[in-house]
Design an enzyme around this catalytic site. Structure first.
Site, short mmCIF file in Angstrom:
data_model
loop_
_atom_site.label_atom_id
_atom_site.label_comp_id
_atom_site.label_asym_id
_atom_site.label_seq_id
_atom_site.Cartn_x
_atom_site.Cartn_y
_atom_site.Cartn_z
N ASP A 85 0.80 -1.24 0.00
CA ASP A 85 0.00 0.00 0.00
C ASP A 85 0.82 1.28 0.00
OD1 ASP A 85 0.74 -0.90 2.61
OD2 ASP A 85 -0.68 0.50 3.51
N GLU A 143 -0.97 -1.85 5.14
CA GLU A 143 -0.09 -1.90 6.32
C GLU A 143 -0.18 -0.59 7.09
OE1 GLU A 143 2.90 -1.00 8.93
OE2 GLU A 143 3.01 -0.07 6.97
N GLU A 144 -0.44 0.51 6.38
CA GLU A 144 -0.35 1.85 6.98
C GLU A 144 -1.51 2.21 7.90
OE1 GLU A 144 2.26 3.52 6.86
OE2 GLU A 144 3.33 3.14 4.98
N HIS A 375 7.57 8.58 4.80
CA HIS A 375 6.32 9.36 4.86
C HIS A 375 6.55 10.83 4.52
CE1 HIS A 375 4.03 6.20 7.50
NE2 HIS A 375 4.83 5.64 6.60
NI NI Z 1 6.38 1.04 5.69
#
Ligand code: NI
Length: 402
Positions: A85, A143-144, A375
Protein backbone atom coordinates in the site's frame (compact mmCIF):
# COMPACT_ATOMS: atom_id res chain seq x y z
CA UNK A 1 28.44 -26.81 -3.89
CA UNK A 2 29.58 -25.07 -0.73
CA UNK A 3 27.37 -22.76 1.25
CA UNK A 4 29.36 -19.64 0.44
CA UNK A 5 29.06 -20.20 -3.34
CA UNK A 6 25.32 -20.81 -3.00
CA UNK A 7 24.88 -17.59 -1.02
CA UNK A 8 26.78 -15.40 -3.45
CA UNK A 9 24.80 -17.11 -6.25
CA UNK A 10 21.49 -15.72 -4.99
CA UNK A 11 22.97 -12.26 -4.65
CA UNK A 12 24.51 -12.27 -8.14
CA UNK A 13 21.27 -13.60 -9.63
CA UNK A 14 19.33 -10.86 -7.82
CA UNK A 15 21.75 -8.34 -9.32
CA UNK A 16 21.16 -9.78 -12.80
CA UNK A 17 17.40 -9.41 -12.23
CA UNK A 18 17.79 -5.77 -11.17
CA UNK A 19 16.27 -4.32 -14.40
CA UNK A 20 13.16 -6.47 -13.77
CA UNK A 21 12.96 -5.38 -10.11
CA UNK A 22 13.57 -1.72 -10.92
CA UNK A 23 10.96 -1.58 -13.70
CA UNK A 24 8.35 -3.18 -11.41
CA UNK A 25 9.21 -0.78 -8.59
CA UNK A 26 8.93 2.26 -10.85
CA UNK A 27 5.65 1.03 -12.32
CA UNK A 28 4.21 0.59 -8.80
CA UNK A 29 5.58 4.02 -7.87
CA UNK A 30 3.88 5.70 -10.84
CA UNK A 31 0.57 3.97 -9.96
CA UNK A 32 0.31 3.99 -6.14
CA UNK A 33 -2.84 2.68 -4.44
CA UNK A 34 -4.13 3.25 -0.91
CA UNK A 35 -4.78 0.46 1.59
CA UNK A 36 -7.43 -2.11 0.52
CA UNK A 37 -7.47 -0.51 -2.95
CA UNK A 38 -4.37 -2.30 -4.30
CA UNK A 39 -6.32 -3.76 -7.22
CA UNK A 40 -3.87 -2.90 -10.01
CA UNK A 41 -0.83 -3.73 -7.85
CA UNK A 42 -2.35 -7.01 -6.65
CA UNK A 43 -3.31 -7.86 -10.24
CA UNK A 44 0.30 -7.47 -11.41
CA UNK A 45 1.53 -9.50 -8.44
CA UNK A 46 -0.92 -12.33 -9.22
CA UNK A 47 0.00 -12.29 -12.93
CA UNK A 48 3.74 -12.45 -12.22
CA UNK A 49 3.33 -15.29 -9.70
CA UNK A 50 1.02 -17.21 -12.05
CA UNK A 51 3.57 -16.82 -14.85
CA UNK A 52 6.02 -18.71 -12.62
CA UNK A 53 3.44 -21.47 -12.15
CA UNK A 54 2.76 -20.72 -8.48
CA UNK A 55 -0.62 -21.59 -6.99
CA UNK A 56 -2.14 -18.12 -6.54
CA UNK A 57 -5.10 -17.05 -4.37
CA UNK A 58 -6.50 -13.53 -4.64
CA UNK A 59 -8.85 -11.70 -2.29
CA UNK A 60 -7.22 -12.80 0.98
CA UNK A 61 -7.76 -9.70 3.16
CA UNK A 62 -9.71 -7.93 0.40
CA UNK A 63 -6.87 -7.06 -2.03
CA UNK A 64 -4.17 -9.37 -0.64
CA UNK A 65 -2.51 -12.03 -2.81
CA UNK A 66 -0.95 -15.34 -1.72
CA UNK A 67 1.31 -17.52 -3.88
CA UNK A 68 2.53 -21.02 -2.99
CA UNK A 69 5.85 -22.31 -4.27
CA UNK A 70 6.41 -26.03 -3.69
CA UNK A 71 10.00 -27.20 -3.41
CA UNK A 72 11.05 -30.54 -4.93
CA UNK A 73 11.18 -32.21 -1.53
CA UNK A 74 8.84 -32.09 1.48
CA UNK A 75 9.77 -29.82 4.37
CA UNK A 76 8.60 -26.87 6.46
CA UNK A 77 6.46 -23.99 5.25
CA UNK A 78 8.04 -20.55 5.24
CA UNK A 79 5.86 -17.44 4.99
CA UNK A 80 7.46 -14.35 3.40
CA UNK A 81 5.43 -11.18 3.58
CA UNK A 82 5.63 -7.94 1.56
CA UNK A 83 3.32 -4.91 1.89
CA UNK A 84 1.82 -3.17 -1.16
CA UNK A 85 0.00 0.00 0.00
CA UNK A 86 0.79 3.68 -0.54
CA UNK A 87 -0.02 6.81 1.52
CA UNK A 88 -2.33 9.84 1.10
CA UNK A 89 0.56 12.23 0.36
CA UNK A 90 1.14 14.61 -2.57
CA UNK A 91 4.49 13.56 -4.04
CA UNK A 92 7.20 16.23 -4.33
CA UNK A 93 10.16 14.18 -5.56
CA UNK A 94 10.03 15.42 -9.17
CA UNK A 95 11.29 11.95 -10.18
CA UNK A 96 10.62 10.73 -13.75
CA UNK A 97 8.67 7.88 -12.14
CA UNK A 98 6.69 10.18 -9.79
CA UNK A 99 3.10 9.31 -8.89
CA UNK A 100 0.48 9.91 -11.56
CA UNK A 101 -2.26 9.24 -9.01
CA UNK A 102 -2.53 12.71 -7.49
CA UNK A 103 -2.59 12.79 -3.69
CA UNK A 104 -1.37 9.21 -3.37
CA UNK A 105 2.31 8.33 -3.02
CA UNK A 106 4.59 5.41 -2.25
CA UNK A 107 6.35 7.36 0.50
CA UNK A 108 7.32 4.38 2.64
CA UNK A 109 9.01 2.10 0.09
CA UNK A 110 6.26 -0.52 -0.20
CA UNK A 111 6.60 -0.21 -4.01
CA UNK A 112 10.15 -1.51 -3.47
CA UNK A 113 8.93 -4.25 -1.13
CA UNK A 114 6.41 -5.55 -3.68
CA UNK A 115 9.08 -5.55 -6.42
CA UNK A 116 11.55 -7.31 -4.08
CA UNK A 117 8.89 -9.93 -3.29
CA UNK A 118 8.31 -10.76 -6.95
CA UNK A 119 12.09 -10.94 -7.48
CA UNK A 120 12.47 -13.34 -4.54
CA UNK A 121 9.69 -15.48 -6.06
CA UNK A 122 11.61 -15.62 -9.37
CA UNK A 123 14.90 -16.45 -7.60
CA UNK A 124 13.45 -19.23 -5.45
CA UNK A 125 11.38 -20.61 -8.33
CA UNK A 126 14.59 -21.02 -10.36
CA UNK A 127 16.02 -23.06 -7.47
CA UNK A 128 12.87 -25.02 -6.54
CA UNK A 129 14.60 -28.34 -7.20
CA UNK A 130 16.98 -27.58 -4.35
CA UNK A 131 14.23 -26.58 -1.89
CA UNK A 132 12.75 -28.91 0.72
CA UNK A 133 9.43 -27.39 1.75
CA UNK A 134 6.96 -24.73 0.72
CA UNK A 135 7.28 -20.96 0.40
CA UNK A 136 4.11 -19.00 1.04
CA UNK A 137 4.46 -15.57 -0.58
CA UNK A 138 2.14 -13.08 1.11
CA UNK A 139 1.49 -9.72 -0.57
CA UNK A 140 -0.38 -7.67 2.03
CA UNK A 141 -2.66 -4.65 1.65
CA UNK A 142 -3.17 -1.77 4.10
CA UNK A 143 -0.09 -1.90 6.32
CA UNK A 144 -0.35 1.85 6.98
CA UNK A 145 -3.61 1.66 8.93
CA UNK A 146 -7.12 0.33 8.92
CA UNK A 147 -8.10 2.63 6.00
CA UNK A 148 -11.71 2.89 7.19
CA UNK A 149 -12.05 -0.85 7.88
CA UNK A 150 -12.29 -2.45 11.30
CA UNK A 151 -8.74 -3.85 11.11
CA UNK A 152 -5.64 -3.36 8.97
CA UNK A 153 -4.18 -5.59 6.27
CA UNK A 154 -2.28 -8.15 8.36
CA UNK A 155 -5.25 -8.83 10.66
CA UNK A 156 -7.61 -8.94 7.69
CA UNK A 157 -5.42 -11.57 5.99
CA UNK A 158 -5.18 -13.58 9.24
CA UNK A 159 -9.01 -13.51 9.51
CA UNK A 160 -9.15 -14.83 5.94
CA UNK A 161 -6.91 -17.75 6.89
CA UNK A 162 -3.45 -16.71 5.62
CA UNK A 163 -1.86 -18.57 8.55
CA UNK A 164 -3.64 -21.87 7.72
CA UNK A 165 -3.48 -24.43 4.87
CA UNK A 166 -0.56 -24.74 4.96
CA UNK A 167 0.28 -23.35 8.40
CA UNK A 168 3.67 -21.60 8.25
CA UNK A 169 6.45 -22.87 10.52
CA UNK A 170 8.50 -19.68 10.13
CA UNK A 171 7.91 -16.17 8.83
CA UNK A 172 10.18 -13.51 7.36
CA UNK A 173 9.60 -9.91 6.36
CA UNK A 174 11.66 -6.76 5.87
CA UNK A 175 11.62 -2.99 5.37
CA UNK A 176 13.87 -0.79 3.28
CA UNK A 177 15.15 1.72 5.83
CA UNK A 178 15.92 5.28 4.77
CA UNK A 179 17.15 6.38 8.20
CA UNK A 180 20.30 4.38 7.40
CA UNK A 181 22.56 4.26 4.31
CA UNK A 182 22.83 1.67 1.60
CA UNK A 183 25.09 -1.07 2.97
CA UNK A 184 23.58 -1.05 6.47
CA UNK A 185 21.66 -4.16 7.52
CA UNK A 186 19.88 -4.76 10.79
CA UNK A 187 18.85 -8.23 11.92
CA UNK A 188 18.14 -8.32 15.67
CA UNK A 189 16.56 -10.78 18.09
CA UNK A 190 13.78 -9.68 20.45
CA UNK A 191 11.63 -6.55 20.10
CA UNK A 192 12.49 -4.37 17.09
CA UNK A 193 9.36 -2.25 16.66
CA UNK A 194 6.89 -0.93 19.20
CA UNK A 195 3.34 -2.00 19.91
CA UNK A 196 0.95 0.75 18.79
CA UNK A 197 -2.26 1.91 20.50
CA UNK A 198 -4.48 4.70 19.26
CA UNK A 199 -6.49 6.49 21.93
CA UNK A 200 -9.50 8.81 21.93
CA UNK A 201 -10.69 10.65 25.01
CA UNK A 202 -13.95 12.59 25.12
CA UNK A 203 -14.20 15.06 28.01
CA UNK A 204 -17.76 16.30 28.49
CA UNK A 205 -18.61 19.24 30.76
CA UNK A 206 -21.40 21.80 30.57
CA UNK A 207 -21.12 24.64 28.08
CA UNK A 208 -21.86 28.24 28.93
CA UNK A 209 -20.84 31.87 28.76
CA UNK A 210 -17.10 32.51 29.07
CA UNK A 211 -17.85 35.41 31.42
CA UNK A 212 -19.83 33.23 33.86
CA UNK A 213 -17.53 30.14 34.20
CA UNK A 214 -18.94 29.30 37.63
CA UNK A 215 -22.21 28.20 35.99
CA UNK A 216 -20.41 25.98 33.44
CA UNK A 217 -18.21 22.91 33.76
CA UNK A 218 -15.19 23.68 31.59
CA UNK A 219 -13.90 20.68 29.57
CA UNK A 220 -10.91 22.74 28.30
CA UNK A 221 -9.47 23.26 31.78
CA UNK A 222 -10.21 19.60 32.59
CA UNK A 223 -8.47 18.45 29.36
CA UNK A 224 -5.41 20.54 30.19
CA UNK A 225 -5.16 18.86 33.59
CA UNK A 226 -5.60 15.43 31.99
CA UNK A 227 -2.85 16.08 29.40
CA UNK A 228 -0.47 17.26 32.11
CA UNK A 229 -1.29 14.35 34.43
CA UNK A 230 -0.78 11.79 31.62
CA UNK A 231 2.90 12.84 31.46
CA UNK A 232 3.44 11.15 34.84
CA UNK A 233 2.79 7.70 33.32
CA UNK A 234 6.17 7.50 31.58
CA UNK A 235 8.01 9.40 34.32
CA UNK A 236 6.41 7.77 37.40
CA UNK A 237 4.70 4.48 36.46
CA UNK A 238 7.05 2.98 33.88
CA UNK A 239 10.48 1.85 35.09
CA UNK A 240 13.43 4.08 34.16
CA UNK A 241 14.94 1.32 31.99
CA UNK A 242 11.66 0.34 30.33
CA UNK A 243 10.41 2.02 27.16
CA UNK A 244 7.06 3.73 26.62
CA UNK A 245 5.66 6.80 24.87
CA UNK A 246 2.37 8.56 25.58
CA UNK A 247 1.74 11.37 23.06
CA UNK A 248 -1.40 13.49 22.87
CA UNK A 249 -1.39 14.66 19.26
CA UNK A 250 -4.85 16.13 18.71
CA UNK A 251 -6.94 18.46 20.88
CA UNK A 252 -10.31 19.50 19.47
CA UNK A 253 -12.78 21.76 21.27
CA UNK A 254 -14.43 25.14 21.22
CA UNK A 255 -16.00 27.31 18.53
CA UNK A 256 -15.99 30.91 19.81
CA UNK A 257 -13.82 33.12 22.04
CA UNK A 258 -16.63 33.81 24.48
CA UNK A 259 -18.18 30.35 24.74
CA UNK A 260 -17.13 27.52 27.06
CA UNK A 261 -17.69 24.41 24.93
CA UNK A 262 -19.59 21.33 26.02
CA UNK A 263 -16.88 18.86 25.16
CA UNK A 264 -13.28 18.37 24.07
CA UNK A 265 -11.78 15.44 22.20
CA UNK A 266 -8.20 14.31 22.68
CA UNK A 267 -6.43 11.80 20.45
CA UNK A 268 -2.96 10.32 20.35
CA UNK A 269 -0.84 7.22 20.60
CA UNK A 270 0.81 4.92 23.13
CA UNK A 271 3.95 2.97 22.16
CA UNK A 272 5.50 0.12 24.15
CA UNK A 273 7.62 -3.02 23.59
CA UNK A 274 6.84 -5.19 26.61
CA UNK A 275 3.24 -6.50 26.92
CA UNK A 276 3.41 -6.07 30.71
CA UNK A 277 4.46 -2.42 30.31
CA UNK A 278 1.65 -1.98 27.79
CA UNK A 279 -0.92 -3.32 30.27
CA UNK A 280 0.34 -0.98 32.97
CA UNK A 281 0.38 2.10 30.70
CA UNK A 282 -3.13 1.44 29.35
CA UNK A 283 -4.47 0.86 32.89
CA UNK A 284 -2.92 4.07 34.24
CA UNK A 285 -4.06 5.97 31.13
CA UNK A 286 -7.67 5.02 31.85
CA UNK A 287 -7.40 5.73 35.58
CA UNK A 288 -5.76 9.14 35.17
CA UNK A 289 -7.95 10.40 32.32
CA UNK A 290 -11.16 9.38 34.08
CA UNK A 291 -10.34 10.37 37.66
CA UNK A 292 -8.70 13.72 36.80
CA UNK A 293 -11.58 14.63 34.47
CA UNK A 294 -14.16 13.60 37.05
CA UNK A 295 -12.34 15.57 39.76
CA UNK A 296 -12.89 18.61 37.51
CA UNK A 297 -16.61 17.79 37.26
CA UNK A 298 -16.53 16.30 33.75
CA UNK A 299 -17.61 12.97 32.34
CA UNK A 300 -14.77 11.16 30.56
CA UNK A 301 -14.99 8.39 27.98
CA UNK A 302 -11.75 6.62 27.03
CA UNK A 303 -11.17 4.35 24.05
CA UNK A 304 -7.78 2.69 23.60
CA UNK A 305 -7.53 0.66 20.41
CA UNK A 306 -4.69 -1.79 19.80
CA UNK A 307 -3.42 -1.17 16.26
CA UNK A 308 -0.55 -3.63 16.42
CA UNK A 309 1.45 -5.52 19.04
CA UNK A 310 5.21 -5.08 19.43
CA UNK A 311 7.27 -6.74 16.70
CA UNK A 312 9.26 -9.45 18.47
CA UNK A 313 11.82 -11.44 16.51
CA UNK A 314 12.31 -15.09 17.49
CA UNK A 315 15.88 -15.61 18.74
CA UNK A 316 16.66 -18.75 16.73
CA UNK A 317 15.13 -17.46 13.51
CA UNK A 318 16.91 -14.10 13.89
CA UNK A 319 20.25 -15.84 14.55
CA UNK A 320 19.78 -17.82 11.31
CA UNK A 321 19.05 -14.69 9.30
CA UNK A 322 21.95 -12.81 10.94
CA UNK A 323 24.35 -15.55 9.89
CA UNK A 324 22.95 -15.54 6.36
CA UNK A 325 23.22 -11.74 6.15
CA UNK A 326 26.87 -11.84 7.18
CA UNK A 327 27.65 -14.36 4.43
CA UNK A 328 25.49 -12.83 1.68
CA UNK A 329 26.46 -9.21 2.30
CA UNK A 330 29.94 -9.48 3.86
CA UNK A 331 30.77 -5.88 2.90
CA UNK A 332 27.79 -4.49 4.81
CA UNK A 333 27.60 -2.73 8.15
CA UNK A 334 25.79 -5.37 10.21
CA UNK A 335 23.91 -3.91 13.09
CA UNK A 336 22.71 -6.77 15.24
CA UNK A 337 21.49 -5.56 18.57
CA UNK A 338 21.24 -1.84 19.16
CA UNK A 339 18.51 -0.85 16.72
CA UNK A 340 14.91 -0.55 17.82
CA UNK A 341 12.30 1.94 16.71
CA UNK A 342 9.10 3.17 18.38
CA UNK A 343 7.55 2.95 14.91
CA UNK A 344 4.99 0.17 14.48
CA UNK A 345 4.21 -2.44 11.82
CA UNK A 346 1.29 -4.85 11.56
CA UNK A 347 3.51 -7.80 10.53
CA UNK A 348 3.75 -8.02 14.34
CA UNK A 349 0.33 -9.77 14.31
CA UNK A 350 1.83 -12.60 12.24
CA UNK A 351 5.00 -12.79 14.38
CA UNK A 352 2.76 -13.13 17.48
CA UNK A 353 1.62 -16.46 16.05
CA UNK A 354 4.56 -17.69 13.94
CA UNK A 355 8.25 -17.60 14.99
CA UNK A 356 9.95 -15.23 12.61
CA UNK A 357 12.23 -12.34 11.87
CA UNK A 358 11.63 -8.83 10.55
CA UNK A 359 14.79 -7.10 9.34
CA UNK A 360 15.84 -3.74 7.92
CA UNK A 361 17.93 -2.98 4.82
CA UNK A 362 19.54 0.47 4.68
CA UNK A 363 18.48 2.40 1.58
CA UNK A 364 19.43 6.07 1.81
CA UNK A 365 22.11 7.77 -0.26
CA UNK A 366 22.81 11.34 0.87
CA UNK A 367 25.22 12.00 -2.02
CA UNK A 368 22.31 11.53 -4.42
CA UNK A 369 19.79 13.40 -2.23
CA UNK A 370 17.90 10.18 -1.50
CA UNK A 371 17.73 10.63 2.25
CA UNK A 372 14.33 12.00 3.17
CA UNK A 373 12.62 10.00 5.90
CA UNK A 374 9.70 7.63 5.45
CA UNK A 375 6.32 9.36 4.86
CA UNK A 376 8.02 12.59 3.63
CA UNK A 377 6.65 14.01 0.32
CA UNK A 378 10.23 13.88 -1.07
CA UNK A 379 10.91 10.34 0.15
CA UNK A 380 12.90 8.22 -2.29
CA UNK A 381 15.55 5.54 -1.80
CA UNK A 382 18.64 4.21 -3.59
CA UNK A 383 17.33 1.42 -5.85
CA UNK A 384 20.62 -0.50 -5.41
CA UNK A 385 19.03 -1.60 -2.11
CA UNK A 386 16.46 -3.62 -4.09
CA UNK A 387 18.78 -6.37 -5.33
CA UNK A 388 20.66 -6.49 -2.03
CA UNK A 389 17.38 -7.03 -0.16
CA UNK A 390 16.11 -9.58 -2.71
CA UNK A 391 19.39 -11.54 -2.61
CA UNK A 392 19.38 -11.57 1.19
CA UNK A 393 15.71 -12.58 1.46
CA UNK A 394 16.08 -15.39 -1.11
CA UNK A 395 19.20 -16.70 0.65
CA UNK A 396 17.54 -16.56 4.06
CA UNK A 397 14.49 -18.41 2.68
CA UNK A 398 16.67 -21.10 1.06
CA UNK A 399 18.46 -21.51 4.40
CA UNK A 400 15.15 -22.51 6.06
CA UNK A 401 14.29 -24.98 3.27
CA UNK A 402 17.65 -26.75 2.88
NI1 NI B 1 6.38 1.04 5.69
Amino acid sequence: MTDSIEYSLFLSEAKQLFPYTQSLRRDFHIHPELGFHEVRTGGIVAKELEALGLEVTKGIGKTGVVGLLEGAKPGPTLLIRFDMDALPIVEETGAEYASQNSGVMHACGHDGHTAIGLTVAKLLHAHRNELAGTVKFVFQPAEEGTCGEEVGGAEMMIRDGVLENPKPDFALSMHLWNEHPLGWVNVAAGPVMAGVEQFKVRVTGRGGHAAIPNLAVDPIVASSQIITALQSITSRNVGPLEAAVVSVTMVHGGSAFNVIPTDVELEGTIRTFDPAVREKVVMRFNEIAKSVGEAMGCKVEVEVKKLSPAMINNEKVAAHVQETARRVLPDSNHNTDSFVTMGGEDMAFMLEKIPGCYFFVGSNNSARGLDYGHHHPKFDFDEEALWRAAGLMASAAAEFLK
